[in-house]
Scaffold this motif. Structure first.
Motif, PDB file in Angstrom:
ATOM      1  N   ARG A 100      35.560 -37.280  23.053  1.00 56.96           N
ATOM      2  CA  ARG A 100      36.844 -37.430  23.737  1.00 56.96           C
ATOM      3  C   ARG A 100      37.839 -36.423  23.176  1.00 56.96           C
ATOM      4  O   ARG A 100      38.627 -36.740  22.293  1.00 56.96           O
ATOM      5  CB  ARG A 100      37.384 -38.852  23.552  1.00 56.96           C
ATOM      6  CG  ARG A 100      36.711 -39.882  24.407  1.00 56.96           C
ATOM      7  CD  ARG A 100      37.304 -41.249  24.138  1.00 56.96           C
ATOM      8  NE  ARG A 100      36.921 -41.736  22.814  1.00 56.96           N
ATOM      9  CZ  ARG A 100      37.440 -42.811  22.240  1.00 56.96           C
ATOM     10  NH1 ARG A 100      38.373 -43.497  22.836  1.00 56.96           N
ATOM     11  NH2 ARG A 100      37.044 -43.199  21.052  1.00 56.96           N
ATOM     12  N   GLU A 189      36.366 -50.355  24.848  1.00 60.05           N
ATOM     13  CA  GLU A 189      36.184 -49.253  23.903  1.00 60.05           C
ATOM     14  C   GLU A 189      37.313 -48.234  24.001  1.00 60.05           C
ATOM     15  O   GLU A 189      37.623 -47.531  23.047  1.00 60.05           O
ATOM     16  CB  GLU A 189      34.840 -48.573  24.214  1.00 60.05           C
ATOM     17  CG  GLU A 189      34.423 -47.498  23.247  1.00 60.05           C
ATOM     18  CD  GLU A 189      33.046 -46.963  23.589  1.00 60.05           C
ATOM     19  OE1 GLU A 189      32.916 -45.749  23.749  1.00 60.05           O
ATOM     20  OE2 GLU A 189      32.113 -47.777  23.720  1.00 60.05           O
ATOM     21  N   VAL A 190      37.956 -48.166  25.180  1.00 58.64           N
ATOM     22  CA  VAL A 190      38.992 -47.167  25.419  1.00 58.64           C
ATOM     23  C   VAL A 190      40.386 -47.789  25.413  1.00 58.64           C
ATOM     24  O   VAL A 190      41.305 -47.294  24.770  1.00 58.64           O
ATOM     25  CB  VAL A 190      38.745 -46.442  26.761  1.00 58.64           C
ATOM     26  CG1 VAL A 190      39.881 -45.473  27.064  1.00 58.64           C
ATOM     27  CG2 VAL A 190      37.406 -45.711  26.736  1.00 58.64           C
ATOM     28  N   ARG A 192      43.100 -50.242  24.344  1.00 60.39           N
ATOM     29  CA  ARG A 192      43.397 -51.114  23.218  1.00 60.39           C
ATOM     30  C   ARG A 192      44.121 -52.374  23.684  1.00 60.39           C
ATOM     31  O   ARG A 192      45.008 -52.311  24.538  1.00 60.39           O
ATOM     32  CB  ARG A 192      44.243 -50.370  22.187  1.00 60.39           C
ATOM     33  CG  ARG A 192      43.498 -49.236  21.510  1.00 60.39           C
ATOM     34  CD  ARG A 192      44.320 -48.590  20.427  1.00 60.39           C
ATOM     35  NE  ARG A 192      45.506 -47.928  20.970  1.00 60.39           N
ATOM     36  CZ  ARG A 192      46.345 -47.213  20.232  1.00 60.39           C
ATOM     37  NH1 ARG A 192      46.160 -47.093  18.941  1.00 60.39           N
ATOM     38  NH2 ARG A 192      47.390 -46.636  20.785  1.00 60.39           N
ATOM     39  N   ASN A 195      47.899 -52.492  24.153  1.00 61.87           N
ATOM     40  CA  ASN A 195      48.520 -51.731  25.237  1.00 61.87           C
ATOM     41  C   ASN A 195      48.441 -52.445  26.584  1.00 61.87           C
ATOM     42  O   ASN A 195      49.095 -52.020  27.544  1.00 61.87           O
ATOM     43  CB  ASN A 195      47.857 -50.353  25.374  1.00 61.87           C
ATOM     44  CG  ASN A 195      48.190 -49.453  24.205  1.00 61.87           C
ATOM     45  OD1 ASN A 195      49.243 -49.588  23.601  1.00 61.87           O
ATOM     46  ND2 ASN A 195      47.304 -48.552  23.875  1.00 61.87           N
ATOM     47  N   ASP A 232      47.441 -43.442  26.027  1.00 58.73           N
ATOM     48  CA  ASP A 232      46.671 -44.444  25.294  1.00 58.73           C
ATOM     49  C   ASP A 232      45.360 -43.870  24.777  1.00 58.73           C
ATOM     50  O   ASP A 232      44.957 -44.119  23.639  1.00 58.73           O
ATOM     51  CB  ASP A 232      46.381 -45.656  26.185  1.00 58.73           C
ATOM     52  CG  ASP A 232      47.631 -46.463  26.475  1.00 58.73           C
ATOM     53  OD1 ASP A 232      48.643 -46.259  25.770  1.00 58.73           O
ATOM     54  OD2 ASP A 232      47.601 -47.281  27.406  1.00 58.73           O
ATOM     55  N   ILE A 233      44.684 -43.093  25.624  1.00 59.60           N
ATOM     56  CA  ILE A 233      43.398 -42.526  25.218  1.00 59.60           C
ATOM     57  C   ILE A 233      43.589 -41.485  24.119  1.00 59.60           C
ATOM     58  O   ILE A 233      42.842 -41.457  23.139  1.00 59.60           O
ATOM     59  CB  ILE A 233      42.664 -41.911  26.430  1.00 59.60           C
ATOM     60  CG1 ILE A 233      42.292 -43.004  27.428  1.00 59.60           C
ATOM     61  CG2 ILE A 233      41.402 -41.174  25.975  1.00 59.60           C
ATOM     62  CD1 ILE A 233      41.734 -42.483  28.726  1.00 59.60           C
ATOM     63  N   SER A 235      45.982 -41.390  21.996  1.00 60.44           N
ATOM     64  CA  SER A 235      46.333 -42.131  20.791  1.00 60.44           C
ATOM     65  C   SER A 235      45.097 -42.711  20.147  1.00 60.44           C
ATOM     66  O   SER A 235      44.964 -42.721  18.914  1.00 60.44           O
ATOM     67  CB  SER A 235      47.321 -43.241  21.136  1.00 60.44           C
ATOM     68  OG  SER A 235      47.581 -44.055  20.016  1.00 60.44           O
ATOM     69  N   ARG A 236      44.160 -43.182  20.978  1.00 60.41           N
ATOM     70  CA  ARG A 236      42.909 -43.747  20.437  1.00 60.41           C
ATOM     71  C   ARG A 236      42.098 -42.665  19.730  1.00 60.41           C
ATOM     72  O   ARG A 236      41.489 -42.914  18.691  1.00 60.41           O
ATOM     73  CB  ARG A 236      42.096 -44.370  21.584  1.00 60.41           C
ATOM     74  CG  ARG A 236      40.908 -45.197  21.165  1.00 60.41           C
ATOM     75  CD  ARG A 236      41.342 -46.435  20.351  1.00 60.41           C
ATOM     76  NE  ARG A 236      40.220 -47.279  20.050  1.00 60.41           N
ATOM     77  CZ  ARG A 236      40.005 -48.458  20.614  1.00 60.41           C
ATOM     78  NH1 ARG A 236      40.843 -48.930  21.504  1.00 60.41           N
ATOM     79  NH2 ARG A 236      38.973 -49.177  20.282  1.00 60.41           N
ATOM     80  N   THR A 239      43.684 -41.964  16.379  1.00 59.01           N
ATOM     81  CA  THR A 239      43.442 -43.053  15.456  1.00 59.01           C
ATOM     82  C   THR A 239      42.024 -42.992  14.896  1.00 59.01           C
ATOM     83  O   THR A 239      41.799 -43.170  13.699  1.00 59.01           O
ATOM     84  CB  THR A 239      43.662 -44.410  16.150  1.00 59.01           C
ATOM     85  OG1 THR A 239      45.003 -44.482  16.615  1.00 59.01           O
ATOM     86  CG2 THR A 239      43.396 -45.556  15.185  1.00 59.01           C
ATOM     87  N   SER A 240      41.050 -42.705  15.774  1.00 57.07           N
ATOM     88  CA  SER A 240      39.652 -42.665  15.337  1.00 57.07           C
ATOM     89  C   SER A 240      39.366 -41.482  14.444  1.00 57.07           C
ATOM     90  O   SER A 240      38.446 -41.504  13.629  1.00 57.07           O
ATOM     91  CB  SER A 240      38.731 -42.631  16.565  1.00 57.07           C
ATOM     92  OG  SER A 240      38.922 -41.440  17.312  1.00 57.07           O
TER      93      SER A 240
END
Length: 242
Positions: A100, A189-190, A192, A195, A232-233, A235-236, A239-240
């Protein structure tokens, strides 16, 4: 552990699925770049502790998805992303899981915006479109936030109702591919959990605009939701990687 021992312990279908995902992950993370030749079946089998037969079947699966090509006297070649079956549910899931990057997210956002903004405009201009279904989906999402129901099922139903409500033969023809796209994009998984509550008003605003028969506002509200999904994606991803 020898390959034969592993086969005795694990079901063949599980071995095949795990092998497919392992090799796909190698491609996603760039372990073998475009044009590279994969190791032999024996070498892959030794690394993954599976038989050559399982490796061969896993490679065939990835060939069918456009990710690999088997050439005589050369071996198994890694193909570029442009050849991959991008709407395949497994390919999408692997990309969300292992690859991603910002380019992928931006391309996905633009594609989603192109399709869904057109779809809401069409629905808003059709008096026969049943916007009450969208409001019901929003109510189901709200209930899910309180622990009653399935947010993701309601979210998917919301978007699918809009696409089907266009009654446009070309959009309808793309429905199976778009279903795979949304299954991956809206998966736990995508998206959160924290959100979900934020995005509910965006969904309600879209439903209200369509119910009011306002294509311009419907397009605007859908763009707001799409761009929120992009944030959101991304940000994910951050974070990962932190």
């Amino acid at each position: 552990m020898h390959a034969t021992d592993q086969q005795t312990r694990a079901p063949v279908k599980s071995l095949h699925r795990d092998a497919v995902e392992a090799i796909a992950k190698w491609l996603m993370i760039g372990r073998y770049p475009v044009g590279a030749v994969l190791p032999t079946e024996t070498e892959i089998g030794e690394e993954l502790e599976i038989s050559r037969t399982v490796v061969r079947e896993a490679v065939r699966t990835l060939v069918a998805k456009g990710m690999l090509q088997v050439r005589r006297k050369t071996g198994t070649i890694v193909l570029p992303v442009s050849d991959w079956s991008l709407f395949d549910p497994e390919v999408l899931a692997w990309r969300f899981r292992y690859s991603r990057d910002a380019t992928f997210v931006d391309d996905m956002t633009r594609f989603r915006a192109a399709i869904e903004t057109i779809a809401v405009e069409i629905c808003a201009a059709r008096p026969e479109f049943d916007a009450s279904v969208l409001h019901a989906c929003c109510d189901e999402m709200a209930a899910a936030l309180e622990g009653r129901g399935d947010w993701f099922a309601a979210d998917l139903a919301f978007h699918r109702h809009i696409l089907r409500g266009t009654d446009n033969q070309f959009i309808l023809h793309m429905q199976p591919m778009l279903d795979n796209f949304f299954d991956a994009m809206l998966s736990p998984e995508v998206l959160r959990p924290e959100n979900m509550r934020i995005t509910l008003p965006y969904h309600r605003a879209i439903a209200d605009a369509i119910a009011a028969g306002d294509p311009v506002r419907s397009r605007h509200e859908m763009l707001q939701l799409v761009h929120k999904g992009r944030e959101d994606i991304l940000s994910r991803i951050e974070t990962s990687e932190a």
